[in-house]
Scaffold this motif. Structure first.
Motif, PDB file in Angstrom:
ATOM      1  N   GLN A   1       0.548  -1.472  -0.050  1.00 48.76           N
ATOM      2  CA  GLN A   1      -0.148   0.250   0.111  1.00 48.76           C
ATOM      3  C   GLN A   1       0.455   0.893  -0.076  1.00 48.76           C
ATOM      4  O   GLN A   1       1.326   0.976   1.130  1.00 48.76           O
ATOM      5  CB  GLN A   1      -0.752  -0.080   1.270  1.00 48.76           C
ATOM      6  N   THR A   2       0.445   2.370  -0.849  1.00 49.53           N
ATOM      7  CA  THR A   2       1.533   3.613  -0.932  1.00 49.53           C
ATOM      8  C   THR A   2       0.463   4.961  -0.284  1.00 49.53           C
ATOM      9  O   THR A   2       0.945   5.635  -1.085  1.00 49.53           O
ATOM     10  CB  THR A   2       1.856   3.812  -2.357  1.00 49.53           C
ATOM     11  N   ASN A   3      -0.695   4.584   0.021  1.00 47.59           N
ATOM     12  CA  ASN A   3      -1.399   5.432   0.392  1.00 47.59           C
ATOM     13  C   ASN A   3      -2.284   5.800   2.163  1.00 47.59           C
ATOM     14  O   ASN A   3      -3.089   6.637   2.739  1.00 47.59           O
ATOM     15  CB  ASN A   3      -2.884   5.291  -0.744  1.00 47.59           C
ATOM     16  N   SER A   4      -1.178   4.387   2.194  1.00 49.58           N
ATOM     17  CA  SER A   4      -1.411   4.046   4.048  1.00 49.58           C
ATOM     18  C   SER A   4      -0.964   5.056   5.127  1.00 49.58           C
ATOM     19  O   SER A   4       0.835   5.159   4.587  1.00 49.58           O
ATOM     20  CB  SER A   4      -2.201   3.379   4.006  1.00 49.58           C
ATOM     21  N   ALA A   5      -0.010   4.169   6.470  1.00 51.34           N
ATOM     22  CA  ALA A   5       1.177   5.066   7.753  1.00 51.34           C
ATOM     23  C   ALA A   5       1.524   3.883   7.237  1.00 51.34           C
ATOM     24  O   ALA A   5       2.869   3.898   7.710  1.00 51.34           O
ATOM     25  CB  ALA A   5      -0.124   5.261   8.934  1.00 51.34           C
ATOM     26  N   ARG A   6       0.754   2.570   7.035  1.00 48.99           N
ATOM     27  CA  ARG A   6       1.783   1.313   6.678  1.00 48.99           C
ATOM     28  C   ARG A   6       1.953   1.066   5.193  1.00 48.99           C
ATOM     29  O   ARG A   6       0.975   0.418   4.606  1.00 48.99           O
ATOM     30  CB  ARG A   6       1.079   0.409   7.977  1.00 48.99           C
ATOM     31  N   LEU A   7       3.515   0.088   5.023  1.00 48.50           N
ATOM     32  CA  LEU A   7       3.490  -0.229   3.552  1.00 48.50           C
ATOM     33  C   LEU A   7       1.608  -2.221   3.201  1.00 48.50           C
ATOM     34  O   LEU A   7       1.646  -2.333   2.702  1.00 48.50           O
ATOM     35  CB  LEU A   7       4.049  -1.500   4.186  1.00 48.50           C
ATOM     36  N   CYS A   8       1.402  -2.046   4.474  1.00 50.79           N
ATOM     37  CA  CYS A   8      -0.142  -3.417   4.330  1.00 50.79           C
ATOM     38  C   CYS A   8      -0.739  -3.733   5.676  1.00 50.79           C
ATOM     39  O   CYS A   8       0.270  -3.232   6.307  1.00 50.79           O
ATOM     40  CB  CYS A   8       0.742  -4.650   4.561  1.00 50.79           C
ATOM     41  N   GLU A   9      -1.627  -3.984   5.965  1.00 42.82           N
ATOM     42  CA  GLU A   9      -2.273  -4.413   7.974  1.00 42.82           C
ATOM     43  C   GLU A   9      -0.914  -5.276   8.063  1.00 42.82           C
ATOM     44  O   GLU A   9      -1.107  -6.456   7.755  1.00 42.82           O
ATOM     45  CB  GLU A   9      -3.482  -4.971   6.712  1.00 42.82           C
ATOM     46  N   GLY A  10      -1.350  -5.074   9.457  1.00 42.81           N
ATOM     47  CA  GLY A  10      -0.370  -5.251  10.004  1.00 42.81           C
ATOM     48  C   GLY A  10      -1.085  -6.007  11.256  1.00 42.81           C
ATOM     49  O   GLY A  10      -0.759  -6.695  11.748  1.00 42.81           O
ATOM     50  N   ASN A  11      -2.304  -6.247  10.781  1.00 45.47           N
ATOM     51  CA  ASN A  11      -3.203  -7.195  12.512  1.00 45.47           C
ATOM     52  C   ASN A  11      -2.961  -6.838  13.315  1.00 45.47           C
ATOM     53  O   ASN A  11      -2.228  -8.069  14.265  1.00 45.47           O
ATOM     54  CB  ASN A  11      -3.015  -8.703  11.987  1.00 45.47           C
TER      55      ASN A  11
END
Length: 377
Positions: A70-80
Motif C-alpha cells: 500500500q502506498t496511500n496509508s501509514a503502513r505498507l500493509c495491514e499489520g493485524n
C-alpha cells in the motif's frame, strides 16, 4: 534431496496461500533468493554502493509483491495489530521505488516507506530497555520481530547513508536478545511488559520464532558486510555472530527427535516434529557458513545438510506441500496444521536457495569454504 521441480511446486503453494504482511515479505525474500539470487542481500545487493536499479517486469519477486504494498496509508500493509510485520515490506518497496519503471516525480514508494518507518520508530510502544514492541497495543517482544524489522532498518540505513540507522538495526537485535535469550542459547518466543494484565507471555522456545531471529540476524550481518559500513561496524558484526551462534547451538543441542526434524518447541520433548522451523534454521546455518566459515564450519554445514535431507522427506512431490507444520497463528496448538503454512513453504525455498548457494561457492576450488577439507573447523 529436494529437486528443483519440487521446489517450484513448494514456491507456488507459498505464493498461492500467503495472506498476511509478513508472509508477503517472506515469499518475496524466497523468490529473490531463489529466482534472482544476484540481487539478494547475500550476493551483490549494493552495486556501486547503491541499491540496484531493477525493472519490475524483470524480477519475479517484485512482480509478486507489488500488488500487496500500500502506498496511500501509514503502513505498507495491514499489520493485524503489529507495526513490525508490515516493515518486512520496506526492502521490496525501496526496490520498487528504485525500479526504472517507477522513477517519476510522483513515485509513491519512498514516501510510503518513510511513513512505515515513522510509524514504527515514533509511535510503536517500547519495552523498558528501548526495544521496539512487536505489537501496537502494549510493549511486547516477539522473536519474530528480528526477521521483520532489523533487516529493513539496516537496508534503509545503507540506502540513505545513515550509519546510525544501520547500527540501530543491530541494537534492536541486541535489546531483544537481552530479554528473550536463555541459558541454552535459544530464545523464548514472547515476553510482554509487566502490567499488561491478561496478556500472556510465551516462555517456550518456539522453533519458528528462533529461526526467524537467527535468519533475521544473518540478513543484517550480510547487509553490514556488503555495505560501505563493513569496516565501521566490526563490533556490531561480532554481536550478530555471537547471538546467531547461540540460537543455532541451542537448536542443534535440542535436535534429538527420531524424525530428523526439530520439535515445534525446542525445549519440550512432548511436541511434534515440525518442518517450517527446521527449514529456516537450517537455511540460516548454510548462510552463516558462507558469511563466517571460520566459525560456522563442518559441524554446522553437516547438521544443516542432515536437516535438508530430513525436510526433503516431508514434502509431497506431487503437490509441493510441506507437512507436518505448525499453525503459525496458533503456535500453541498441540497438533500440526491441517493445511498449508505459507511461511513454512517459503522457508523450504529459502533452505534450498541457501544450500545451492553454498554448494556453488564451495565448488570453486579457489574459495575454500567451511565444510571442505581446506577449511574444516
Amino acid at each position: 534431496m529436494i529437486s528443483q521441480v519440487v521446489i517450484d511446486k513448494v514456491l507456488s503453494k507459498a505464493q498461492e496461500t500467503a495472506s498476511h504482511s509478513w508472509e508477503y515479505g517472506t515469499v518475496f525474500e524466497a523468490l529473490l533468493e531463489y529466482r534472482d539470487p544476484h540481487y539478494s542481500i547475500f550476493h551483490d545487493p549494493f552495486p556501486g554502493g547503491k541499491i540496484p536499479e531493477l525493472t519490475v517486469e524483470g524480477v519475479e519477486a517484485l512482480r509478486y509483491v507489488k500488488p500487496f504494498i500500500q502506498t496511500n496509508s501509514a503502513r505498507l500493509c495491514e499489520g493485524n495489530g503489529s507495526s513490525s510485520d508490515p516493515t518486512s515490506l520496506c526492502i521490496p518497496a525501496l526496490l520498487l521505488y528504485n525500479s526504472t519503471t517507477s522513477q517519476a516525480p510522483d513515485n509513491p514508494y519512498l514516501s510510503a516507506v518513510n511513513r512505515q518507518l515513522h510509524d514504527l520508530l515514533s509511535t510503536t510502544p517500547r519495552y523498558s530497555n528501548g526495544a521496539i514492541s512487536h505489537r501496537d497495543a502494549y510493549p511486547s517482544l516477539w522473536a519474530d520481530f528480528v526477521y521483520m524489522v532489523p533487516p529493513a532498518l539496516a537496508y534503509h540505513g545503507v540506502f540513505t547513508s545513515d550509519i546510525g540507522m544501520v547500527k540501530e538495526s543491530v541494537r534492536q537485535c541486541q535489546l531483544y536478545c537481552e530479554v528473550l535469550s536463555t541459558s541454552k542459547g535459544y530464545w523464548r518466543h514472547i515476553v510482554n511488559a509487566e502490567g499488561t494484565g491478561s496478556v500472556k507471555s510465551d516462555d517456550g522456545a518456539w522453533c519458528t520464532s528462533n529461526a526467524w531471529a537467527a535468519a533475521g540476524m544473518a540478513r543484517v550481518l550480510a547487509t553490514l558486510r556488503k555495505s560501505q559500513y563493513g569496516s565501521e561496524t566490526a563490533d556490531e558484526q561480532k554481536m550478530l555472530l555471537n547471538m546467531t551462534k547461540g540460537i543455532l547451538d541451542g537448536a542443534i543441542e535440542a535436535d534429538t527427535d527420531a524424525s530428523g526434524l526439530l520439535r515445534n518447541y525446542l525445549d519440550n520433548e512432548t511436541w511434534f516434529p515440525e518442518v517450517a522451523g527446521t527449514a529456516l534454521m537450517a537455511a540460516t546455518a548454510f548462510r552463516m557458513a558462507l558469511l563466517e566459515p571460520g566459525t560456522f564450519g563442518e559441524r554446522y554445514v553437516g547438521w544443516a545438510t542432515c536437516k535438508l535431507e530430513s525436510v526433503s522427506r516431508y514434502i509431497d512431490e506431487e503437490t509441493g506441500v510441506a507437512a507436518p507444520v505448525v499453525n503459525s497463528l496458533k503456535e500453541g496448538q498441540r497438533t500440526p496444521l491441517n493445511g498449508i503454512n505459507p511461511e513454512g513453504q517459503a522457508f523450504v525455498v529459502l533452505l534450498y536457495a541457501a544450500w545451492r548457494d553454498r554448494r556453488t561457492v564451495a565448488e570453486d576450488a579457489s574459495v575454500p569454504m567451511a565444510g571442505t577439507d581446506a577449511s574444516r573447523t
